[in-house]
Design an enzyme around this catalytic site. Structure first.
Site, short mmCIF file in Angstrom:
data_model
loop_
_atom_site.label_atom_id
_atom_site.label_comp_id
_atom_site.label_asym_id
_atom_site.label_seq_id
_atom_site.Cartn_x
_atom_site.Cartn_y
_atom_site.Cartn_z
N SER A 102 0.87 -1.19 0.00
CA SER A 102 0.00 0.00 0.00
C SER A 102 0.90 1.23 0.00
O SER A 102 2.00 1.21 0.56
CB SER A 102 -0.88 0.03 1.25
OG SER A 102 -1.47 1.31 1.39
N TYR A 120 -1.07 -0.67 10.54
CA TYR A 120 -1.33 -1.04 9.14
C TYR A 120 -0.25 -0.42 8.25
O TYR A 120 0.33 -1.11 7.39
CB TYR A 120 -2.72 -0.56 8.70
CG TYR A 120 -2.97 -0.80 7.23
CD1 TYR A 120 -3.31 -2.07 6.77
CD2 TYR A 120 -2.85 0.23 6.30
CE1 TYR A 120 -3.53 -2.31 5.42
CE2 TYR A 120 -3.06 -0.01 4.94
CZ TYR A 120 -3.41 -1.28 4.51
OH TYR A 120 -3.60 -1.51 3.17
N1 LIG Z 1 -8.76 -1.17 -1.04
C1 LIG Z 1 -7.75 -0.30 -1.00
O1 LIG Z 1 -7.97 0.92 -1.15
C2 LIG Z 1 -6.34 -0.77 -0.77
C3 LIG Z 1 -5.29 0.14 -0.94
C4 LIG Z 1 -3.99 -0.28 -0.76
C5 LIG Z 1 -3.73 -1.59 -0.43
N2 LIG Z 1 -4.75 -2.47 -0.25
C6 LIG Z 1 -4.42 -3.87 0.09
O2 LIG Z 1 -5.01 -4.72 -0.88
C7 LIG Z 1 -5.28 -5.98 -0.28
C8 LIG Z 1 -6.73 -6.34 -0.55
O3 LIG Z 1 -7.56 -5.35 0.06
P1 LIG Z 1 -9.09 -5.17 -0.32
O4 LIG Z 1 -9.35 -3.73 -0.42
O5 LIG Z 1 -9.45 -6.04 -1.46
O6 LIG Z 1 -9.76 -5.66 1.04
P2 LIG Z 1 -10.95 -6.67 1.32
O7 LIG Z 1 -12.01 -6.56 0.27
O8 LIG Z 1 -11.32 -6.45 2.75
O9 LIG Z 1 -10.25 -8.08 1.18
C9 LIG Z 1 -9.38 -8.56 2.14
C10 LIG Z 1 -9.10 -10.00 1.80
O10 LIG Z 1 -8.14 -10.51 2.74
C11 LIG Z 1 -8.56 -11.79 3.12
N3 LIG Z 1 -8.09 -12.12 4.46
C12 LIG Z 1 -8.18 -11.38 5.60
N4 LIG Z 1 -7.63 -12.04 6.62
C13 LIG Z 1 -7.19 -13.23 6.11
C14 LIG Z 1 -6.52 -14.36 6.66
N5 LIG Z 1 -6.18 -14.44 7.95
N6 LIG Z 1 -6.20 -15.40 5.82
C15 LIG Z 1 -6.51 -15.34 4.52
N7 LIG Z 1 -7.15 -14.32 3.95
C16 LIG Z 1 -7.48 -13.27 4.75
C17 LIG Z 1 -10.09 -11.79 3.06
O11 LIG Z 1 -10.52 -13.13 2.84
P3 LIG Z 1 -11.96 -13.69 3.32
O12 LIG Z 1 -12.99 -12.66 2.90
O13 LIG Z 1 -12.08 -14.98 2.59
O14 LIG Z 1 -11.90 -13.87 4.80
C18 LIG Z 1 -10.35 -10.86 1.88
O15 LIG Z 1 -10.44 -11.60 0.69
C19 LIG Z 1 -4.94 -5.85 1.19
O16 LIG Z 1 -3.66 -6.38 1.42
C20 LIG Z 1 -4.95 -4.35 1.42
O17 LIG Z 1 -4.13 -3.97 2.50
C21 LIG Z 1 -6.06 -2.10 -0.42
#
Ligand SMILES: NC(=O)c1ccc[n+]([C@@H]2O[C@H](COP(=O)([O-])OP(=O)(O)OC[C@H]3O[C@@H](n4cnc5c(N)ncnc54)[C@H](OP(=O)(O)O)[C@@H]3O)[C@@H](O)[C@H]2O)c1
Length: 254
Positions: A150, A163
């Site tokens: 991120s 985070y």
């Molecule tokens: N959205 C943004 O603006 C943004 C920006 C920068 C970086 N990111 C990064 O991008 C990645 C995805 O984020 P997102 O926005 O798509 O969030 P999200 O929709 O909340 O998805 C998070 C994912 O992580 C999985 N997860 C959480 N805890 C877990 C565990 N213990 N073991 C295995 N899987 C686990 C969840 O799986 P389940 O649902 O199956 O539990 C879910 O699929 C993250 O690393 C986040 O930090 C996001």
């Protein structure tokens, strides 16, 4: 462009907001995709049914990144079904909003959960899948790990202090592993700014607009743009390792 034709990709957190776009992007590029899920088994299975067909079948497999035994079982299942893993995308991540000045609200349980999921998790996934990734290059595959970091790693602005620190650790780990696992395996970070996922769409519109306004390109990242960077890292950027690729519209410049 099917530049990853016939290859196998494992995506942790594959049913999440960014994970889904990444799975679709990799399938469009020709990969058989293993949608890794923790709690979201139903959405992961539904996504498998919607993915564009590749030469090999897609699959939804349980992938809790904090459980080493489950990751070993996942690696064995991927080996049994496909005999290879060419691309590992560490997309699973967790956080909760805590104002940076409120140190008491960032309690030890939350800190441990963030670090176990966001830092130990990607390392453990690489450790479990390393034997399969090692074989990829020799078989003409990509042999690549893409860690979803991120821009909070750089700006230290994000959902909470730990985070941000966890994502800085991911970028540092990307560089260590790129050196340690070369030449067989490339390791990169893709580092998104705030992305326009369903979760972010549900946030206060005034706050979202403010984030877009503070971004030189004047908008948030589309999940498909993050996915395009992952596909490029896995395929086209074949002489790149240990690099952090921002997908942030220039946010740290403003
Ligand atoms: N959205 C943004 O603006 C943004 C920006 C920068 C970086 N990111 C990064 O991008 C990645 C995805 O984020 P997102 O926005 O798509 O969030 P999200 O929709 O909340 O998805 C998070 C994912 O992580 C999985 N997860 C959480 N805890 C877990 C565990 N213990 N073991 C295995 N899987 C686990 C969840 O799986 P389940 O649902 O199956 O539990 C879910 O699929 C993250 O690393 C986040 O930090 C996001």
């Amino acid at each position: 462009m099917k530049n990853l034709n016939g290859q196998v990709a494992v995506v942790t957190g594959g049913a999440g907001g960014l994970g889904e776009a990444i799975c679709i992007g990799l399938a469009q590029a020709g990969c058989a995709v293993v949608v890794g899920y923790n709690r979201s088994e139903g959405p992961a299975r539904a996504l498998v049914d919607r993915l564009p067909p590749a030469g090999l079948p897609h699959a939804a497999l349980k992938c809790p990144v904090t459980d080493a035994a489950s990751l070993a079982a996942l690696a064995a299942e991927v080996d049994k079904r496909y005999g290879r893993c060419d691309v590992l995308v560490n997309c699973a991540g967790t956080t909760r909003y805590v104002p940076h000045g409120d140190l008491d609200a960032l309690d030890d349980a939350l800190i441990d959960q963030i670090l176990a999921t966001n830092v130990r998790g990607p390392f453990a996934a690489v450790r479990a899948l390393r034997p399969l990734l090692d074989r990829s290059r020799a078989a003409g595959g990509a042999g690549v790990v893409v860690n979803i970091s991120s821009i909070a790693a750089v700006t230290a602005m994000g959902s909470n202090v730990m985070y941000c620190a966890s994502k800085a650790a991911v970028d540092n780990m990307t560089r260590s592993l790129a050196r340690a696992l070369a030449p067989a395996i490339r390791v990169l970070s893709v580092s998104p700014g705030l992305a326009d996922t369903e979760f972010v769409k549900s946030m206060d519109p005034a706050w979202r607009d403010e984030q877009a306004r503070r971004t030189p390109l004047q908008r948030l990242a589309a999940p498909e743009e993050v996915a395009a960077a992952v596909v490029a890292a896995a395929g086209a950027l074949s002489f790149t390792t240990g690099a952090v690729i921002p997908v942030d519209g220039g946010r740290p410049l403003a």
